[in-house]
Design a protein around this motif. Structure first.
Motif, PDB file in Angstrom:
ATOM      1  N   GLY A  19      12.067 -66.093  32.358  1.00  0.00           N
ATOM      2  CA  GLY A  19      10.795 -65.388  32.484  1.00  0.00           C
ATOM      3  C   GLY A  19       9.818 -66.131  33.383  1.00  0.00           C
ATOM      4  O   GLY A  19       9.122 -65.527  34.200  1.00  0.00           O
ATOM      5  N   GLU A  20       9.790 -67.445  33.250  1.00  0.00           N
ATOM      6  CA  GLU A  20       8.908 -68.244  34.106  1.00  0.00           C
ATOM      7  C   GLU A  20       9.350 -68.198  35.571  1.00  0.00           C
ATOM      8  O   GLU A  20       8.539 -68.358  36.476  1.00  0.00           O
ATOM      9  CB  GLU A  20       8.851 -69.680  33.599  1.00  0.00           C
ATOM     10  CG  GLU A  20       8.113 -69.808  32.283  1.00  0.00           C
ATOM     11  CD  GLU A  20       8.172 -71.192  31.678  1.00  0.00           C
ATOM     12  OE1 GLU A  20       8.767 -72.107  32.289  1.00  0.00           O
ATOM     13  OE2 GLU A  20       7.630 -71.358  30.571  1.00  0.00           O
ATOM     14  N   LEU A  21      10.641 -67.948  35.799  1.00  0.00           N
ATOM     15  CA  LEU A  21      11.158 -67.841  37.163  1.00  0.00           C
ATOM     16  C   LEU A  21      11.052 -66.416  37.719  1.00  0.00           C
ATOM     17  O   LEU A  21      11.343 -66.199  38.893  1.00  0.00           O
ATOM     18  CB  LEU A  21      12.608 -68.320  37.226  1.00  0.00           C
ATOM     19  CG  LEU A  21      12.822 -69.806  36.938  1.00  0.00           C
ATOM     20  CD1 LEU A  21      14.312 -70.126  36.910  1.00  0.00           C
ATOM     21  CD2 LEU A  21      12.108 -70.665  37.959  1.00  0.00           C
ATOM     22  N   GLY A  22      10.658 -65.459  36.855  1.00  0.00           N
ATOM     23  CA  GLY A  22      10.409 -64.117  37.361  1.00  0.00           C
ATOM     24  C   GLY A  22      11.109 -62.971  36.677  1.00  0.00           C
ATOM     25  O   GLY A  22      10.893 -61.818  37.036  1.00  0.00           O
ATOM     26  N   MET A  23      11.976 -63.232  35.694  1.00  0.00           N
ATOM     27  CA  MET A  23      12.624 -62.136  34.987  1.00  0.00           C
ATOM     28  C   MET A  23      11.583 -61.461  34.105  1.00  0.00           C
ATOM     29  O   MET A  23      10.895 -62.117  33.330  1.00  0.00           O
ATOM     30  CB  MET A  23      13.787 -62.644  34.134  1.00  0.00           C
ATOM     31  CG  MET A  23      14.576 -61.544  33.448  1.00  0.00           C
ATOM     32  SD  MET A  23      16.011 -62.166  32.536  1.00  0.00           S
ATOM     33  CE  MET A  23      15.213 -62.899  31.098  1.00  0.00           C
ATOM     34  N   GLY A  24      11.466 -60.152  34.239  1.00  0.00           N
ATOM     35  CA  GLY A  24      10.441 -59.415  33.515  1.00  0.00           C
ATOM     36  C   GLY A  24      10.744 -59.253  32.040  1.00  0.00           C
ATOM     37  O   GLY A  24      11.847 -59.530  31.573  1.00  0.00           O
ATOM     38  N   PRO A  25       9.746 -58.748  31.298  1.00  0.00           N
ATOM     39  CA  PRO A  25       9.940 -58.514  29.863  1.00  0.00           C
ATOM     40  C   PRO A  25      10.973 -57.420  29.620  1.00  0.00           C
ATOM     41  O   PRO A  25      11.245 -56.598  30.482  1.00  0.00           O
ATOM     42  CB  PRO A  25       8.543 -58.073  29.391  1.00  0.00           C
ATOM     43  CG  PRO A  25       7.843 -57.599  30.616  1.00  0.00           C
ATOM     44  CD  PRO A  25       8.436 -58.341  31.778  1.00  0.00           C
ATOM     45  N   GLY A  26      11.555 -57.451  28.438  1.00  0.00           N
ATOM     46  CA  GLY A  26      12.565 -56.459  28.086  1.00  0.00           C
ATOM     47  C   GLY A  26      13.982 -56.935  28.353  1.00  0.00           C
ATOM     48  O   GLY A  26      14.942 -56.262  28.014  1.00  0.00           O
ATOM     49  N   VAL A 102      20.983 -63.714  36.768  1.00  0.00           N
ATOM     50  CA  VAL A 102      19.866 -62.903  37.258  1.00  0.00           C
ATOM     51  C   VAL A 102      20.126 -62.410  38.678  1.00  0.00           C
ATOM     52  O   VAL A 102      19.949 -61.226  38.969  1.00  0.00           O
ATOM     53  CB  VAL A 102      18.543 -63.703  37.182  1.00  0.00           C
ATOM     54  CG1 VAL A 102      17.408 -62.949  37.855  1.00  0.00           C
ATOM     55  CG2 VAL A 102      18.197 -63.993  35.720  1.00  0.00           C
ATOM     56  N   THR A 103      20.571 -63.281  39.559  1.00  0.00           N
ATOM     57  CA  THR A 103      20.755 -62.896  40.960  1.00  0.00           C
ATOM     58  C   THR A 103      21.785 -61.783  41.120  1.00  0.00           C
ATOM     59  O   THR A 103      21.622 -60.905  41.964  1.00  0.00           O
ATOM     60  CB  THR A 103      21.142 -64.125  41.808  1.00  0.00           C
ATOM     61  OG1 THR A 103      20.145 -65.129  41.616  1.00  0.00           O
ATOM     62  CG2 THR A 103      21.203 -63.796  43.276  1.00  0.00           C
ATOM     63  N   ASN A 104      22.820 -61.775  40.309  1.00  0.00           N
ATOM     64  CA  ASN A 104      23.841 -60.731  40.405  1.00  0.00           C
ATOM     65  C   ASN A 104      23.446 -59.446  39.687  1.00  0.00           C
ATOM     66  O   ASN A 104      24.217 -58.480  39.673  1.00  0.00           O
ATOM     67  CB  ASN A 104      25.184 -61.238  39.881  1.00  0.00           C
ATOM     68  CG  ASN A 104      25.852 -62.139  40.890  1.00  0.00           C
ATOM     69  OD1 ASN A 104      26.008 -61.773  42.046  1.00  0.00           O
ATOM     70  ND2 ASN A 104      26.218 -63.329  40.457  1.00  0.00           N
ATOM     71  N   ASN A 105      22.252 -59.413  39.120  1.00  0.00           N
ATOM     72  CA  ASN A 105      21.785 -58.216  38.418  1.00  0.00           C
ATOM     73  C   ASN A 105      20.359 -57.840  38.803  1.00  0.00           C
ATOM     74  O   ASN A 105      19.656 -57.171  38.037  1.00  0.00           O
ATOM     75  CB  ASN A 105      21.887 -58.439  36.900  1.00  0.00           C
ATOM     76  CG  ASN A 105      23.310 -58.476  36.439  1.00  0.00           C
ATOM     77  OD1 ASN A 105      23.979 -57.454  36.427  1.00  0.00           O
ATOM     78  ND2 ASN A 105      23.795 -59.660  36.100  1.00  0.00           N
ATOM     79  N   SER A 110      14.165 -56.100  35.547  1.00  0.00           N
ATOM     80  CA  SER A 110      12.827 -56.055  36.124  1.00  0.00           C
ATOM     81  C   SER A 110      12.482 -57.480  36.565  1.00  0.00           C
ATOM     82  O   SER A 110      12.548 -58.424  35.783  1.00  0.00           O
ATOM     83  CB  SER A 110      11.816 -55.533  35.097  1.00  0.00           C
ATOM     84  OG  SER A 110      11.772 -56.370  33.958  1.00  0.00           O
ATOM     85  N   ILE A 111      12.179 -57.612  37.839  1.00  0.00           N
ATOM     86  CA  ILE A 111      11.859 -58.915  38.430  1.00  0.00           C
ATOM     87  C   ILE A 111      10.459 -58.835  39.027  1.00  0.00           C
ATOM     88  O   ILE A 111      10.154 -57.906  39.784  1.00  0.00           O
ATOM     89  CB  ILE A 111      12.881 -59.288  39.533  1.00  0.00           C
ATOM     90  CG1 ILE A 111      14.308 -59.278  38.990  1.00  0.00           C
ATOM     91  CG2 ILE A 111      12.537 -60.627  40.178  1.00  0.00           C
ATOM     92  CD1 ILE A 111      14.609 -60.304  37.921  1.00  0.00           C
ATOM     93  N   PHE A 116       9.878 -66.611  41.806  1.00  0.00           N
ATOM     94  CA  PHE A 116      10.917 -67.437  42.403  1.00  0.00           C
ATOM     95  C   PHE A 116      12.185 -66.620  42.627  1.00  0.00           C
ATOM     96  O   PHE A 116      12.795 -66.689  43.688  1.00  0.00           O
ATOM     97  CB  PHE A 116      11.231 -68.645  41.503  1.00  0.00           C
ATOM     98  CG  PHE A 116      12.505 -69.342  41.903  1.00  0.00           C
ATOM     99  CD1 PHE A 116      12.512 -70.257  42.941  1.00  0.00           C
ATOM    100  CD2 PHE A 116      13.708 -69.035  41.269  1.00  0.00           C
ATOM    101  CE1 PHE A 116      13.703 -70.864  43.340  1.00  0.00           C
ATOM    102  CE2 PHE A 116      14.895 -69.645  41.658  1.00  0.00           C
ATOM    103  CZ  PHE A 116      14.885 -70.560  42.692  1.00  0.00           C
ATOM    104  N   PHE A 117      12.603 -65.855  41.597  1.00  0.00           N
ATOM    105  CA  PHE A 117      13.846 -65.081  41.727  1.00  0.00           C
ATOM    106  C   PHE A 117      13.779 -64.119  42.911  1.00  0.00           C
ATOM    107  O   PHE A 117      14.718 -64.020  43.688  1.00  0.00           O
ATOM    108  CB  PHE A 117      14.150 -64.288  40.452  1.00  0.00           C
ATOM    109  CG  PHE A 117      14.739 -65.096  39.334  1.00  0.00           C
ATOM    110  CD1 PHE A 117      15.732 -66.029  39.558  1.00  0.00           C
ATOM    111  CD2 PHE A 117      14.303 -64.906  38.033  1.00  0.00           C
ATOM    112  CE1 PHE A 117      16.294 -66.775  38.530  1.00  0.00           C
ATOM    113  CE2 PHE A 117      14.848 -65.644  36.989  1.00  0.00           C
ATOM    114  CZ  PHE A 117      15.840 -66.576  37.235  1.00  0.00           C
TER     115      PHE A 117
END
Length: 125
Positions: A19-26, A102-105, A110-111, A116-117
């Motif tokens: 999440g701190e790197l950019g993956m959104g909630p959910g 994360v990168t492959n999805n 939600s990013i 960073f991501f």
């Protein structure tokens, strides 16, 4: 040899880190103790992270499969060119696993656009 601070194998901590790197909630990481228990994990599942040492035998087997093009059996949900980077820094396996997951999805998660991501994906893919 460069050393990385290990990422604790804790799904709540890994979810917070992503999440701190950019993956959104959910979106979240879950822990399973056995592949037989995969059915108990909330759906959808975008990635399964397996942590194990990468030995020469595994590398040569993977290279052989690639040469013989034996990986045709993967489902169509796998990206045509999945992102992969080899871990070259000691203790970075958890961080590399998060990066791969994360990168492959990126198309399914939600990013945050200023994260960073997103920057990493745009500059490397």
């Amino acid at each position: 040899m460069k050393v990385w601070i290990p990422l604790e194998s804790n799904p709540e901590l890994i979810t917070k880190y992503a999440g701190e790197l950019g993956m959104g909630p959910g979106n979240e990481f879950q822990e399973i103790l056995s592949l037989e228990l995969l059915e108990m994990v909330p759906r959808p599942v975008y990635a399964v992270v397996l942590l194990f040492p990468l030995t020469e035998k595994i590398v040569s087997s993977s290279e052989e499969r690639e040469r013989k093009n034996l990986d045709q059996s993967f489902s169509s949900s796998v990206p045509e060119q999945p992102f992969f980077c080899r871990q070259t820094i000691s203790n970075a396996c958890g961080t590399i696993a998060v990066l791969h997951s994360v990168t492959n999805n990126m198309d399914k998660l939600s990013i945050r656009p200023d994260s960073f991501f997103k920057k990493f994906f745009d500059e490397t893919i």
